[in-house]
Design an enzyme around this catalytic site. Structure first.
Site, short mmCIF file in Angstrom:
data_model
loop_
_atom_site.label_atom_id
_atom_site.label_comp_id
_atom_site.label_asym_id
_atom_site.label_seq_id
_atom_site.Cartn_x
_atom_site.Cartn_y
_atom_site.Cartn_z
N GLU A 23 0.87 -1.38 0.17
CA GLU A 23 0.03 0.06 -0.17
C GLU A 23 0.88 1.26 -0.07
O GLU A 23 0.34 2.50 0.47
CB GLU A 23 -1.02 -0.06 1.09
N HIS A 35 -0.43 5.62 7.50
CA HIS A 35 -1.80 4.67 7.09
C HIS A 35 -1.80 3.75 8.07
O HIS A 35 -0.77 3.01 8.67
CB HIS A 35 -1.62 4.22 5.72
N HIS A 86 -4.87 0.96 10.52
CA HIS A 86 -6.30 0.41 10.68
C HIS A 86 -6.51 0.55 12.19
O HIS A 86 -6.79 -0.47 12.92
CB HIS A 86 -6.06 -0.95 10.42
N HIS A 102 -11.63 -0.54 6.11
CA HIS A 102 -10.12 -0.73 6.21
C HIS A 102 -9.40 -0.01 7.06
O HIS A 102 -8.70 -0.43 8.13
CB HIS A 102 -9.75 -0.25 4.67
#
Ligand code: MN
Length: 245
Positions: free
Chosen positions: A77, A96, A98, A166
């Protein structure tokens, strides 16, 4: 300009802090724009953040190609990072993740909004990007530049975006700023859910959010950074005034 070695040390520290503060677990990543070349960024090889060492840090062009991969496997990613740097010259660091408390807000109609002053750095309301809108059924992972650019468009000028089913992505003006927003995004989501369980919630007003954000300078961020360094077992280094860090 900051020395590359110092920036890499800062990035390793950021990874350890994000792990210690429960923003990332085995997954999730943070990058920094290259201090000497705005068309490149630095990001670890594919590894759990709490395990990352300086030698894991790789250099990428904005489209996600490794400059000197040395056969290290990159994160799938990584396109999230390059697309944000491409769209936003003001962004110097991208996270980034989760983190657990943000996920429910990506799959319901409830928006994350600041419930306390420390949450103001996330912005007045966190937009939700749904990969299904333009890409249909996918693995939900941002695995190419088309998806990265679509995500960056949803971020717009904001500091945060949720990703349906996500996680979330955060954009900061420094590594420390991006970590700061990420930690308080997670905490705000958790407190907001607690407040919602108790009844109607009075959020910060847009004017309050702007006033708090106007006061969020390097002084407060560095105070948090020193504390988080201690908790993560990392040496605290004063911010380098001559650098963009
Ligand atoms: Mn992800």
């Amino acid at each position: 300009m900051a020395r590359l070695d110092d920036v890499i040390e800062e990035l390793v520290t950021a990874n350890r802090i994000l792990a210690r503060e429960n923003v990332v677990d085995s997954f999730g990543h943070i990058s920094v724009r290259h201090p000497g070349n705005p068309q490149r960024y630095l990001l670890s090889r594919s590894r759990a953040p709490d395990c990352i060492e300086p030698d894991d840090i790789m250099e990428f062009t904005l489209d996600g190609a490794a400059v000197d991969g040395r056969e290290r496997a990159p994160y799938l990613e990584r396109f999230i990072h390059g697309a944000l740097y491409e769209a936003r010259p003001d962004v110097m660091s991208v996270v980034h993740h989760h983190s657990e408390s943000v996920i429910p807000f990506g799959v319901t109609s409830w928006k994350i909004k600041p419930v306390f002053h420390m949450g103001a750095s996330i912005g007045h309301e966190v937009t939700v990007w749904d990969s299904h809108d333009h890409f249909g059924d996918t693995s939900l992972l941002v695995e190419n530049m088309d998806m990265g650019r679509d995500l960056a468009e949803a971020v717009g000028a904001a500091a945060t975006v949720l990703m349906r089913g996500h996680g979330a992505t955060v954009a900061g003006r420094t590594i420390r700023h991006a970590v700061y927003i990420s930690v308080y995004l997670e905490l705000n989501a958790r407190l907001q859910k607690q407040a919602m369980d108790m009844g109607e919630v009075k959020f910060l007003t847009p004017g309050e959010v702007e006033k708090v954000r106007g006061r969020t300078g390097s002084y407060g961020i560095n105070r948090a950074w020193e504390n988080w360094c201690r908790r993560a077992g990392r040496q605290f280094r004063p911010e380098q005034s001559e650098s963009r860090l």
